[in-house]
Every structure is written in structure tokens, then in C-alpha cells.
Design a protein around this motif. Structure first.
Motif, PDB file in Angstrom:
ATOM      1  N   PRO A  60       0.807  -1.229   0.000  1.00 41.05           N
ATOM      2  CA  PRO A  60       0.000   0.000   0.000  1.00 41.05           C
ATOM      3  C   PRO A  60       0.836   1.273   0.000  1.00 41.05           C
ATOM      4  N   LEU A  61       1.966   1.280   0.705  1.00 40.05           N
ATOM      5  CA  LEU A  61       2.778   2.490   0.755  1.00 40.05           C
ATOM      6  C   LEU A  61       3.494   2.725  -0.571  1.00 40.05           C
ATOM      7  N   PHE A  77      -8.903  10.095   0.250  1.00 38.32           N
ATOM      8  CA  PHE A  77      -8.733   8.780   0.879  1.00 38.32           C
ATOM      9  C   PHE A  77      -9.691   8.610   2.050  1.00 38.32           C
ATOM     10  N   LEU A  78      -9.887   9.658   2.822  1.00 34.47           N
ATOM     11  CA  LEU A  78     -10.751   9.552   4.000  1.00 34.47           C
ATOM     12  C   LEU A  78     -12.227   9.459   3.626  1.00 34.47           C
ATOM     13  N   VAL A  80       0.465  12.274   7.546  1.00 39.88           N
ATOM     14  CA  VAL A  80      -0.809  11.740   8.058  1.00 39.88           C
ATOM     15  C   VAL A  80      -1.421  10.794   7.026  1.00 39.88           C
ATOM     16  N   LEU A  81      -1.332  11.144   5.751  1.00 42.75           N
ATOM     17  CA  LEU A  81      -1.867  10.286   4.687  1.00 42.75           C
ATOM     18  C   LEU A  81      -1.184   8.927   4.690  1.00 42.75           C
ATOM     19  N   ARG A  95      -1.378   3.167   5.780  1.00 43.62           N
ATOM     20  CA  ARG A  95      -0.733   1.988   6.373  1.00 43.62           C
ATOM     21  C   ARG A  95      -1.656   1.300   7.372  1.00 43.62           C
ATOM     22  N   ARG A  96      -2.349   2.086   8.176  1.00 40.62           N
ATOM     23  CA  ARG A  96      -3.270   1.481   9.145  1.00 40.62           C
ATOM     24  C   ARG A  96      -4.469   0.849   8.448  1.00 40.62           C
ATOM     25  N   GLN A  97      -4.929   1.452   7.381  1.00 37.49           N
ATOM     26  CA  GLN A  97      -6.097   0.938   6.675  1.00 37.49           C
ATOM     27  C   GLN A  97      -5.820  -0.412   6.036  1.00 37.49           C
ATOM     28  N   PHE A  98      -4.616  -0.589   5.475  1.00 39.00           N
ATOM     29  CA  PHE A  98      -4.314  -1.798   4.737  1.00 39.00           C
ATOM     30  C   PHE A  98      -3.354  -2.722   5.470  1.00 39.00           C
TER      31      PHE A  98
END
Length: 338
Positions: free
Chosen positions: A139-140, A210-211, A328-329, A334-337
Motif C-alpha cells: 500500500p505504501l 482517501f478519508l 498523516v496520509l 498503512r493502518r487501513q491496509f
């Protein structure tokens, strides 16, 4: 039948599998963003040509009439009797100049609205990001590839247009054009400010997309946030550097290209009496006598020499905010995926 379709299926499989390689990922990102990239580069070329033509025409008129540095009302003896020529100059070249200025002023908002906001929200909304993330692409790395090309093209376009505008602005002259560096629109179009503001808008739009994961909603929110930030920068700009207080005990004025913040009267003791302390009216003269005002004045201003320090400070703040938003993005992706 199977023989005819097999090569196509094999080619499609290879292209899909290729997204797991670095070249394949960049190729996909280019295919997704080539319209945007080519559009911005076309804007850069067209804008650069237009500014060069405008600059040449303005320089020719100024040289022919010898009015460089002359305002509509000027104390320079060289500028006596040129008011009509200055008015003609402004009416002839003012609209084209303001068009270029407005393009740079609007560039950050347009970047956030049409490039940043849809950058991720469109893929998330349609679910096409899932295919990419299943082809050995983290993802990153996916996010970096998605951001890199737009950021580079936006920075190059904004920097090129800002350089062309600065070249044209210096040729026309602040006084003759009536386009001073400290005006809200003038400051936003000069130097590093439009570049930094555009990158900040790109970061805000991408994070918002994204949010929210809805393209239209992301565009609306991005436009609102960039508008608020632009207004905030305008309000705090004068405080980014300490202004200069200039006393005129025996009369005088600051140059036309100075950004006057406020002014007032001098007392016999050299103290500053803010303008408005003694309101116009029957008691005004008694008020001035009571405060020992002797006819002198003072001006608190940012001289023209403060332009570039102010511009770099503001651009630095915008770039710092862009870095924070980008960090922050990356964290939320990273937390999402994970």
C-alpha cells in the motif's frame, strides 16, 4: 477460437502481473495520470508563450514612451505629463496581465480540486485499487507511485508559470502597471508561494479523497479547506516578519512599493500617536494640542525588501503543512491496509 484468444489473454496476464514490478507500477500510474500530466504541461507551454508575448509588448511600450516606473500620480519630475500614456498602458495590457495573475492565484485550488481529490477517491470508490494491491504491490509503494507523478508535474508547472509571471511583472513595473507585490492576488502569484500552495492543496485533496472515498464530496471539502487556508495566510502574512516604523518629523512619504500597515502622528517627544486617536470634529485641534502633536507623522510598513523574505517564509510554512498532511496520509493508508 482458443488459439485466437490465447495471445490476448496471455498479454493481459503479463500486463497485470507486471504491476508487481517497479516499471509495471509506474507504467500503470502513468496511464492513469497521463491526461493530467499532459494537460498541465500544455498549460505551462501555452502560459509561458502568452507571458513572453505579453512581456515583449509591455517592454516595447514602456521603452517607446519612457514611462517605466511612472505611476498615475508620481512625484518624479521625469514622469510629468505621462498620465495619459500610463492609463493607455494599463488599459491595453492590464487584462492580459490580470489573466496570468488569476491563473496562478487559482492554481492551488484547481490542483486540489481536480487532481488531489480524485487521485485516490476515484479508485477507492470504484474498487480498482484492490487489483493493484493484490499484485505484490504494498500500500505504501502504491501510494508513493500515485503521489509522485502528480507532485512533480504540479511543481514543475507552478514553478514555470510563476517564473514567467515574475519576468512579465518585473518588465511592467509595479508603479506603471499598478500591480504591487503586497496585494493579495499579487503576492499569491509571485515567487515560491504558488508552488508551495499548489503542493499543499495536492496533499490536502489526496488525504481528503482517501478519508471520504467519494470523489464529489472530496472535491467540495478540498475546495473549502484550501479556501480557508488561503484566507488564513492572507490574514497572518503581515506578521511573518517584523514591520519597519519610519518617522517623518518634517513631512514625507514612503515609496509607492511599500506595504503600509498603519500610520499616525508624531508628538514633540517622538512618541507615536495612532491615527484615529483624535477624531475629526470640533475637538480635534484641542486633542492634537493635548498630545503635543507638531505636524510630524510616522508609518509602519513592510518595505519592498521584505517581499522575498515574506514569500519564502510563507512558502516554507505551506510546504511544512504539506509534509505534515502527507505524513498523516501515509499513516492512515498503512493502518487501513495493515
Amino acid at each position: 477460437m482458443s488459439t485466437a484468444t490465447e495471445p490476448r489473454a496471455t498479454g493481459a496476464a503479463r500486463r497485470t502481473a507486471g504491476t508487481g514490478r517497479r516499471g509495471g507500477l509506474l507504467w500503470v500510474v502513468w496511464r492513469q495520470n497521463r491526461g493530467m500530466a499532459l494537460g498541465l504541461l500544455a498549460l505551462l507551454v501555452a502560459g509561458g508563450i502568452g507571458m513572453a508575448v505579453q512581456r515583449g509588448a509591455m517592454a516595447g511600450y514602456l521603452a517607446e514612451h519612457d514611462i517605466a516606473g511612472c505611476a498615475l500620480i508620481s512625484t518624479d519630475p521625469r514622469c510629468e505629463g505621462v498620465r495619459e500614456a500610463v492609463e493607455t498602458f494599463r488599459s491595453t495590457y492590464g487584462n492580459g496581465f490580470r489573466l496570468a495573475q488569476m491563473l496562478l492565484v487559482m492554481l492551488p485550488a484547481l490542483t486540489g480540486l481536480f487532481i488531489g481529490a480524485p487521485l485516490l477517491s476515484r479508485e477507492l470508490e470504484n474498487g480498482t485499487h484492490k487489483l493493484m494491491l493484490t499484485q505484490s504491490v504494498g500500500p505504501l509503494r502504491w501510494l508513493t507511485a500515485k503521489l509522485a507523478l502528480p507532485a512533480v508535474v504540479v511543481a514543475v508547472t507552478a514553478a514555470g508559470l510563476a517564473a514567467g509571471y515574475l519576468w512579465m511583472w518585473r518588465s511592467g513595473g509595479q508603479e506603471t502597471l499598478g500591480a504591487y507585490w503586497y496585494s493579495d492576488s499579487g503576492f499569491l502569484a509571485l515567487g515560491p508561494v504558488p508552488v508551495a500552495q499548489s503542493l499543499l492543496a495536492l496533499a490536502i485533496g489526496t488525504l481528503t479523497g482517501f478519508l471520504l472515498r467519494r470523489t464529489v464530496a472530496s472535491m467540495v471539502v478540498t475546495l473549502g479547506v484550501t479556501g480557508v487556508l488561503t484566507f488564513a495566510f492572507i490574514q497572518v502574512r503581515q506578521y511573518l516578519l517584523p514591520p519597519v516604523a519610519t518617522d517623518f518629523p518634517h513631512g514625507g512619504t514612503v515609496p509607492d512599493n511599500a506595504w503600509v500597515l498603519w500610520e499616525g502622528s508624531l508628538t514633540t517627544g517622538g512618541d507615536h500617536l495612532p491615527q484615529g486617536t483624535c477624531s475629526a470634529g470640533p475637538g480635534m485641534q484641542e486633542c492634537l494640542v493635548a498630545h503635543h502633536v507638531d505636524g510630524g507623522s510616522y508609518v509602519v510598513q513592510h518595505p519592498a525588501a521584505h517581499h522575498w523574505p515574506l514569500a519564502w517564509v510563507e512558502a516554507g510554512i505551506a510546504l511544512a503543512l504539506a509534509a505534515v498532511v502527507t505524513a498523516v496520509l501515509y499513516r492512515v493508508v498503512r493502518r487501513q491496509f495493515a
